[in-house]
Design a protein around this motif. Structure first.
Motif, mmCIF file in Angstrom:
data_model
loop_
_atom_site.group_PDB
_atom_site.id
_atom_site.type_symbol
_atom_site.label_atom_id
_atom_site.label_comp_id
_atom_site.label_asym_id
_atom_site.label_seq_id
_atom_site.Cartn_x
_atom_site.Cartn_y
_atom_site.Cartn_z
ATOM 1 N N GLU A 291 27.880 1.451 -2.152
ATOM 2 C CA GLU A 291 29.139 2.195 -2.274
ATOM 3 C C GLU A 291 29.345 3.155 -1.110
ATOM 4 O O GLU A 291 30.478 3.418 -0.694
ATOM 5 N N ASP A 292 28.260 3.698 -0.553
ATOM 6 C CA ASP A 292 28.386 4.646 0.552
ATOM 7 C C ASP A 292 28.461 3.964 1.918
ATOM 8 O O ASP A 292 28.461 4.630 2.950
ATOM 9 N N GLY A 293 28.512 2.628 1.941
ATOM 10 C CA GLY A 293 28.642 1.898 3.190
ATOM 11 C C GLY A 293 27.331 1.494 3.824
ATOM 12 O O GLY A 293 27.320 0.714 4.791
ATOM 13 N N THR A 294 26.205 2.007 3.327
ATOM 14 C CA THR A 294 24.896 1.599 3.834
ATOM 15 C C THR A 294 24.466 0.301 3.148
ATOM 16 O O THR A 294 25.115 -0.175 2.216
ATOM 17 N N LEU A 295 23.364 -0.272 3.616
ATOM 18 C CA LEU A 295 22.883 -1.534 3.082
ATOM 19 C C LEU A 295 21.624 -1.316 2.248
ATOM 20 O O LEU A 295 20.705 -0.592 2.660
ATOM 21 N N GLY A 296 21.589 -1.930 1.079
ATOM 22 C CA GLY A 296 20.432 -1.833 0.196
ATOM 23 C C GLY A 296 19.898 -3.215 -0.122
ATOM 24 O O GLY A 296 20.638 -4.208 -0.086
ATOM 25 N N LEU B 145 16.705 -1.073 5.739
ATOM 26 C CA LEU B 145 17.544 -1.219 4.550
ATOM 27 C C LEU B 145 17.009 -0.277 3.486
ATOM 28 O O LEU B 145 15.799 -0.009 3.430
ATOM 29 N N TRP B 146 17.898 0.200 2.634
ATOM 30 C CA TRP B 146 17.475 1.035 1.509
ATOM 31 C C TRP B 146 16.863 0.142 0.447
ATOM 32 O O TRP B 146 17.458 -0.868 0.064
ATOM 33 N N TRP B 147 15.649 0.500 -0.010
ATOM 34 C CA TRP B 147 15.000 -0.337 -1.015
ATOM 35 C C TRP B 147 15.528 0.051 -2.395
ATOM 36 O O TRP B 147 15.012 0.914 -3.065
ATOM 37 N N GLY B 148 16.590 -0.636 -2.767
ATOM 38 C CA GLY B 148 17.305 -0.417 -4.009
ATOM 39 C C GLY B 148 18.644 -1.124 -3.881
ATOM 40 O O GLY B 148 19.413 -0.828 -2.967
ATOM 41 N N TYR B 149 18.909 -2.072 -4.737
ATOM 42 C CA TYR B 149 20.056 -2.960 -4.592
ATOM 43 C C TYR B 149 21.163 -2.570 -5.565
ATOM 44 O O TYR B 149 20.970 -2.590 -6.783
ATOM 45 N N GLN B 150 22.312 -2.194 -5.012
ATOM 46 C CA GLN B 150 23.472 -1.888 -5.852
ATOM 47 C C GLN B 150 24.741 -2.211 -5.071
ATOM 48 O O GLN B 150 25.129 -1.475 -4.166
ATOM 49 N N PRO B 151 25.419 -3.326 -5.393
ATOM 50 C CA PRO B 151 26.648 -3.690 -4.678
ATOM 51 C C PRO B 151 27.709 -2.604 -4.820
ATOM 52 O O PRO B 151 27.795 -1.939 -5.858
#
Length: 218
Positions: A135-140, A56-62
């Protein structure tokens, strides 16, 4: 808070405890994991799937936040279930971030002295986290923090929420969405298990990998 950690234990050492069945790729050892990178995490997307080890990307932004909305790396346990930014993820998209320990800087020293904080028995630990689709479809993701306990209080007033072994399965379970039920089933580790020691200031430079010298006592 939690802004840097290490994960170097062999994959089977921590995966079995969390019931991991599916694995994208076994993680390589990393002794200095910074935010804004892909980190190893465990999640259970649905009731019909077993816990899954991936990144997961370490940075949370829905994705609904869009644009220049904040990308926190931590979420406070006191507000994560009620904050409009986090509560949906807390209810439906919880994850575990395995680690061997984390770094914190002692503000009482000049310059600030980094410390490595971990279990006294050096067993791997599991940070409670939440994740979202970006926003880019990946998970953070964001790591949940709580007021510091035990020896961790010597260094900082916050620490990652570290779950005990019995709490791992219910934390991941996507069908558990009730706050009170979760509160009764999920517990942090005993504060007496925590220890720390000063380490080299080399850790001040985020590398994403590093080597064992970064966690050796200074």
């Amino acid at each position: 808070m939690c802004g840097r950690f290490a994960l170097y234990s062999a994959y089977p050492t921590f995966s079995t405890k969390a019931g991991v069945v599916a694995v994208d790729e076994e993680p390589a050892p990393r002794f200095n994991v910074p935010p804004g990178t892909w980190i190893t995490a465990i999640r259970q997307p649905s009731d019909d799937e077993p816990p899954h080890l991936g990144t997961l990307w370490w940075g949370y932004q829905p994705k609904w936040a869009k644009g220049k909305a904040s990308q926190p790396i931590n979420a406070r346990v006191e507000t994560v279930a009620t904050s409009g930014y986090f509560k949906s993820a807390f209810q439906k998209r919880r994850c575990l971030v395995p680690a061997d320990g984390w770094f914190e800087w002692d503000k009482a020293t000049t310059p600030k002295q980094p410390h490595f904080i971990c279990r006294k028995d050096r067993e791997p630990i599991f940070f409670a986290g939440i994740y979202t689709e970006r926003e880019d479809g990946t998970l953070g993701c964001a790591i949940i923090t709580e007021p510091a306990r035990g020896a961790a209080q010597d260094i900082h007033d916050r620490m990652p929420l570290i779950l005990d072994d019995e709490s791992l399965a219910p934390w991941l379970a996507p069908d558990l969405t009730d706050r009170e039920i979760l509160r009764n089933l999920v517990h942090h580790i005993d504060a007496q298990l925590i220890t720390h020691w000063p380490v080299s200031t080399k850790v001040n430079r985020p590398s994403g990998a590093g080597d064992e010298s970064l966690i050796n006592p200074a």
